[in-house]
Design a protein around this motif. Structure first.
Motif, PDB file in Angstrom:
ATOM      1  N   ALA A   1       0.811  -1.222   0.000  1.00 19.53           N
ATOM      2  CA  ALA A   1       0.000   0.000   0.000  1.00 19.53           C
ATOM      3  C   ALA A   1       0.845   1.273   0.000  1.00 19.53           C
ATOM      4  O   ALA A   1       0.327   2.356  -0.327  1.00 19.53           O
ATOM      5  CB  ALA A   1      -0.933   0.001   1.214  1.00 19.53           C
ATOM      6  N   GLN A   2       2.101   1.181   0.353  1.00 15.10           N
ATOM      7  CA  GLN A   2       2.938   2.379   0.435  1.00 15.10           C
ATOM      8  C   GLN A   2       3.212   2.951  -0.948  1.00 15.10           C
ATOM      9  O   GLN A   2       3.644   2.232  -1.856  1.00 15.10           O
ATOM     10  CB  GLN A   2       4.261   2.058   1.152  1.00 15.10           C
ATOM     11  CG  GLN A   2       4.082   1.813   2.638  1.00 15.10           C
ATOM     12  CD  GLN A   2       5.387   1.514   3.356  1.00 15.10           C
ATOM     13  OE1 GLN A   2       6.425   1.294   2.744  1.00 15.10           O
ATOM     14  NE2 GLN A   2       5.341   1.506   4.679  1.00 15.10           N
ATOM     15  N   GLN A   3       2.957   4.235  -1.090  1.00 16.21           N
ATOM     16  CA  GLN A   3       3.191   4.927  -2.357  1.00 16.21           C
ATOM     17  C   GLN A   3       4.559   5.593  -2.399  1.00 16.21           C
ATOM     18  O   GLN A   3       5.072   5.901  -3.473  1.00 16.21           O
ATOM     19  CB  GLN A   3       2.094   5.969  -2.585  1.00 16.21           C
ATOM     20  CG  GLN A   3       0.703   5.378  -2.672  1.00 16.21           C
ATOM     21  CD  GLN A   3       0.562   4.366  -3.797  1.00 16.21           C
ATOM     22  OE1 GLN A   3       0.897   4.665  -4.955  1.00 16.21           O
ATOM     23  NE2 GLN A   3       0.078   3.161  -3.480  1.00 16.21           N
ATOM     24  N   HIS A   4       5.135   5.835  -1.220  1.00 14.63           N
ATOM     25  CA  HIS A   4       6.465   6.438  -1.171  1.00 14.63           C
ATOM     26  C   HIS A   4       7.522   5.359  -1.380  1.00 14.63           C
ATOM     27  O   HIS A   4       7.220   4.158  -1.412  1.00 14.63           O
ATOM     28  CB  HIS A   4       6.690   7.146   0.171  1.00 14.63           C
ATOM     29  CG  HIS A   4       6.551   6.236   1.372  1.00 14.63           C
ATOM     30  ND1 HIS A   4       7.547   5.365   1.768  1.00 14.63           N
ATOM     31  CD2 HIS A   4       5.528   6.055   2.249  1.00 14.63           C
ATOM     32  CE1 HIS A   4       7.156   4.704   2.840  1.00 14.63           C
ATOM     33  NE2 HIS A   4       5.925   5.095   3.148  1.00 14.63           N
ATOM     34  N   ARG A   5       8.735   5.787  -1.554  1.00 14.00           N
ATOM     35  CA  ARG A   5       9.834   4.832  -1.687  1.00 14.00           C
ATOM     36  C   ARG A   5       9.955   4.024  -0.401  1.00 14.00           C
ATOM     37  O   ARG A   5       9.977   4.583   0.702  1.00 14.00           O
ATOM     38  CB  ARG A   5      11.140   5.569  -1.987  1.00 14.00           C
ATOM     39  CG  ARG A   5      12.296   4.653  -2.351  1.00 14.00           C
ATOM     40  CD  ARG A   5      13.518   5.452  -2.749  1.00 14.00           C
ATOM     41  NE  ARG A   5      14.639   4.596  -3.096  1.00 14.00           N
ATOM     42  CZ  ARG A   5      15.855   5.054  -3.399  1.00 14.00           C
ATOM     43  NH1 ARG A   5      16.091   6.370  -3.405  1.00 14.00           N
ATOM     44  NH2 ARG A   5      16.827   4.209  -3.708  1.00 14.00           N
ATOM     45  N   ARG A   6      10.058   2.722  -0.508  1.00 16.27           N
ATOM     46  CA  ARG A   6      10.004   1.860   0.658  1.00 16.27           C
ATOM     47  C   ARG A   6      11.399   1.591   1.233  1.00 16.27           C
ATOM     48  O   ARG A   6      12.370   1.488   0.486  1.00 16.27           O
ATOM     49  CB  ARG A   6       9.334   0.534   0.290  1.00 16.27           C
ATOM     50  CG  ARG A   6       7.948   0.716  -0.314  1.00 16.27           C
ATOM     51  CD  ARG A   6       7.273  -0.595  -0.609  1.00 16.27           C
ATOM     52  NE  ARG A   6       8.038  -1.488  -1.467  1.00 16.27           N
ATOM     53  CZ  ARG A   6       7.589  -2.664  -1.912  1.00 16.27           C
ATOM     54  NH1 ARG A   6       6.385  -3.083  -1.564  1.00 16.27           N
ATOM     55  NH2 ARG A   6       8.335  -3.432  -2.698  1.00 16.27           N
ATOM     56  N   TYR A   7      11.455   1.469   2.548  1.00 14.70           N
ATOM     57  CA  TYR A   7      12.692   1.063   3.216  1.00 14.70           C
ATOM     58  C   TYR A   7      12.326  -0.030   4.214  1.00 14.70           C
ATOM     59  O   TYR A   7      11.574   0.164   5.131  1.00 14.70           O
ATOM     60  CB  TYR A   7      13.428   2.245   3.836  1.00 14.70           C
ATOM     61  CG  TYR A   7      12.693   3.057   4.880  1.00 14.70           C
ATOM     62  CD1 TYR A   7      13.143   3.112   6.199  1.00 14.70           C
ATOM     63  CD2 TYR A   7      11.566   3.819   4.561  1.00 14.70           C
ATOM     64  CE1 TYR A   7      12.497   3.867   7.168  1.00 14.70           C
ATOM     65  CE2 TYR A   7      10.913   4.586   5.505  1.00 14.70           C
ATOM     66  CZ  TYR A   7      11.373   4.594   6.806  1.00 14.70           C
ATOM     67  OH  TYR A   7      10.717   5.352   7.764  1.00 14.70           O
ATOM     68  N   ILE A   8      12.860  -1.215   3.973  1.00 10.45           N
ATOM     69  CA  ILE A   8      12.458  -2.419   4.685  1.00 10.45           C
ATOM     70  C   ILE A   8      13.600  -2.869   5.587  1.00 10.45           C
ATOM     71  O   ILE A   8      14.756  -2.917   5.179  1.00 10.45           O
ATOM     72  CB  ILE A   8      12.097  -3.541   3.687  1.00 10.45           C
ATOM     73  CG1 ILE A   8      10.991  -3.088   2.738  1.00 10.45           C
ATOM     74  CG2 ILE A   8      11.682  -4.810   4.425  1.00 10.45           C
ATOM     75  CD1 ILE A   8      11.457  -2.824   1.330  1.00 10.45           C
ATOM     76  N   LYS A   9      13.252  -3.217   6.803  1.00 11.31           N
ATOM     77  CA  LYS A   9      14.245  -3.680   7.769  1.00 11.31           C
ATOM     78  C   LYS A   9      14.400  -5.198   7.701  1.00 11.31           C
ATOM     79  O   LYS A   9      13.415  -5.921   7.567  1.00 11.31           O
ATOM     80  CB  LYS A   9      13.795  -3.274   9.175  1.00 11.31           C
ATOM     81  CG  LYS A   9      14.532  -3.949  10.332  1.00 11.31           C
ATOM     82  CD  LYS A   9      13.917  -3.528  11.651  1.00 11.31           C
ATOM     83  CE  LYS A   9      14.432  -4.363  12.816  1.00 11.31           C
ATOM     84  NZ  LYS A   9      13.846  -3.932  14.112  1.00 11.31           N
TER      85      LYS A   9
END
Length: 308
Positions: A85-93
């Protein structure tokens, strides 16, 4: 240039399930923040989050926007749904080593590490302040592979001996009861010449946050106007985060830690092991470090200063 990273291990225990990455659909601009633990994870998430939202209008707690994909307590469908659902650039841990991760050539990997002795001191605060609810969830959620996550004993000398000489997984020789810290960053170090893998050391972030952040922004291809830059850096300082940890870790952290965010965001300082680890303890450390490649061991302990 080295061969492409290969996924050769499966990491599954009370915390981790690296197979959850099997259901992840990457995007070309994804950022993967990778650390063992207590080595600068939250700091790097804070840096990336503030770079993505340089005006300060971050749409939620920094770490909640950056879910820990391989943490088996979070329902996978909810994590994947959040990311989709995220529209911004994603940063995943992730806390899975590179040899347990799928390799995405178009993603950007940020691996952060730290002197093992400093990691251990931070881990004492982390493990020692878990709530009963966290232990119940960690050990009770179906699907756990292997033994239960043990309760914190408080015996620092025994905890150190186990952590520096005993692995949880058969192929590791340190990190009990979590996973190896010594070999974690090494899985990235071996591929550090790849253009989409960047290693960052906690010491360097603390010594020159502004300079390190400029290098990270350039690596990620993020352009931030000079009039916003000083405030972006300020919001990433330990002192600023400590004023209101909920902006970074959210209120939900209280489920896992006594004292919530104030406990989780603890001191952020190095060398607290001096006077705690004795000569016998440090001899075990020297033995463990001697098994690592010399250049990697020097970097792991000291950061960029070891390579100049």
């Amino acid at each position: 240039m080295s061969d492409l990273p290969q996924r050769t291990r499966v990491y599954q225990n009370h915390h981790l399930d690296s197979t959850r990455w099997n259901w992840f659909t990457p995007r070309p601009d994804d950022i993967i923040v990778a650390t063992s633990y207590k080595a600068g994870t939250t700091l790097m998430q804070t840096i990336v989050g503030n770079m993505l939202f340089p005006d300060g209008n971050v749409p939620g707690a920094i770490t909640e926007l950056s879910p820990w994909l391989d943490f088996r307590m979070f329902p996978l469908e909810l994590v994947l749904g959040q990311l989709e659902a995220q529209q911004h650039r994603r940063y995943i841990k992730t806390h899975t080593p590179l040899d347990g991760l799928p390799y995405y050539a178009e993603a950007k990997y940020l691996c952060v590490s730290r002197d093992p002795r400093d990691v251990f001191m931070s881990l004492l605060n982390h493990w020692g302040n878990h709530t009963p609810e966290l232990y119940m969830g960690m050990n009770g959620v179906p699907g756990r592979v292997g033994d239960e996550f043990p309760h914190f004993s408080g015996d620092i000398k025994a905890i150190w001996r186990d952590w520096i000489t005993r692995g949880w997984f058969d192929w590791e020789s340190d990190g009990y009861p979590y996973w190896s810290h010594l070999s974690y960053a090494q899985t990235f170090w071996e591929h550090r010449d790849r253009p989409n893998i960047r290693l960052v050391h906690y010491n360097d972030l603390r010594a020159d946050l502004n300079g390190e952040m400029r290098g990270i922004a350039d690596y990620l291809g993020i352009e931030i106007s000079e009039d916003l830059w000083p405030d972006v850096v300020r919001r990433c300082t330990f002192e600023e985060v400590k004023k209101d940890p909920s902006k970074v870790v959210g209120e939900g952290i209280a489920f896992a830690f006594k004292g919530g965010g104030d406990t989780f965001i603890n001191k952020g300082t190095n060398k607290r092991w001096v006077g705690v680890l004795d000569d016998e303890d440090l001899a075990l450390y020297d033995d463990a470090m001697a098994k690592l490649p010399a250049d990697y061991a020097a970097w792991l302990e000291n950061g960029a200063s070891a390579l100049t």
